[in-house]
Design an enzyme around this catalytic site. Sequence first.
Site, PDB file in Angstrom:
ATOM      1  CG  HIS A 132      40.980  41.997  38.830  1.00  0.00           C
ATOM      2  ND1 HIS A 132      42.209  42.292  39.394  1.00  0.00           N
ATOM      3  CD2 HIS A 132      40.231  41.495  39.840  1.00  0.00           C
ATOM      4  CE1 HIS A 132      42.185  41.962  40.668  1.00  0.00           C
ATOM      5  NE2 HIS A 132      41.000  41.486  40.973  1.00  0.00           N
ATOM      6  CG  ASP A 209      42.669  38.095  34.048  1.00  0.00           C
ATOM      7  OD1 ASP A 209      42.603  36.935  34.504  1.00  0.00           O
ATOM      8  OD2 ASP A 209      42.520  39.108  34.751  1.00  0.00           O
ATOM      9  CB  CYS A 373      39.838  44.219  42.242  1.00  0.00           C
ATOM     10  SG  CYS A 373      40.255  43.898  43.943  1.00  0.00           S
TER      11      CYS A 373
END
Length: 420
Positions: A132, A209, A373
């Site tokens: 992302h 993440d 994104c």
Amino acid sequence: MNAPAQGKETSAGIAAYAADFPILARPVNGRRLVYLDNGATTQKPQAVIDAEARFYSESNANIHRGVHWLSQHSTDLYDQGRERVRGFLNAAQVEEIVFTRGTTEAINLVAASWGRPNLKAGDEILLSGMEHHANIVPWQMVAEQTGAIIKVVPVTDNGELDMEAFSRLLNQRTRFVGVCHVSNALGTINPVADIIRQAHEVGAVVLVDGAQAVAHQAVDVQALGCDFYVFSGHKLYGPTGIGALYGRKALLDAMPPWQGGGDMIHTVSFERSTFAETPQKFEAGTPNIAGVVALDAAIVYVQSIGLERIAAHEDRLLQYANEALAQIPGLRFIGQARERAGIVSFVMDDIHPHDLGTILDMEGVAIRAGHHCAMPLMTRFGLPGTARASFALYNSTDDVDALVAGLQKARRLFGMEQDA
Ligand code: C6P
């Protein structure tokens, strides 16, 4: 806590918990709301909404400041939230949990506070090709400031990380590896334990993440062995504006604060300031206390159902969706990794994903359309974007059926099929 009643699971399965989410009862465009945009943010159960409202009606005061009872009470709730997140991630110590506004802020904290002081010209930052923007742009900023170089692990045609290329790219100059646990655009579950093990062999620090992982599978940061793990509360049935960074204590202790202000200091004079210990030194200013309290309630809610059950339910939905969508002529899946969580990404004939999103919206079906994104990943697949349906515990096969019916309608509207 409003724990779901025992025996609530019906033949409809875990999706019966939908009744805990008041927003799901509101119609959209005159239709039943079919919410399949959970990757962007999940809806909130009444227990979370109540916890936030209750905080403001019964417990609100600033933390760490007052000598009065209410401030101590509020501080206790905040500390309890930190302990809840520690347990949720199975971190070894509560000091390893830093509250942030969310995933994006947590990564920026690591980039600024670990990256800037530790990286130098020629060092390599290794990022996966399916990150992302939140796990790309902060590293580009740090690379510009330090002279470090960004390398990218390629993505295979079926949407997995090319692990042979990963091993080849790792070398003694690799100082940092950034990888998403689950891809927000493809749903791929990455082999993060293996990535961490290999990265540590060359002495690199690893940030995972977890934005798209924590609501879909149990995470154990000690078992993974990662250095940093980040997530956002709002993708975990909690409120917006709150998230957390897990960092290994030794790393956090060695990192300088990244923002200055109240609550992160030990002493201040005009000549010099000294800083509080980890994690306070990373939490300058009045934090999102209500957010922590509501995140605590969200974790309690999820744990009361059980992440294993949630994962199994979403897995069944994903299989059902795969089979149903595969019947639609002209639909092409983007990303068919062997290990996937709760996300299906696709394109259809020449219909732009935004048009698909708009037509589905008219039917009350909320999906996300666009680059998610993850522009470098879209470029990798030669696409401007995809349509993405992402599942949560309250979704059902009826929701998938509504998605399929909406897509069939889109085909008819675009003249791709004779109306039945
Ligand atoms: N992805 C999506 O629809 P924030 O905005 O800080 O809560 O999360 C950013 C973020 C970071 N990493 C991953 C893997 C993510 O999926 C997201 C958020 C949303 O896919 C909004 S773009």
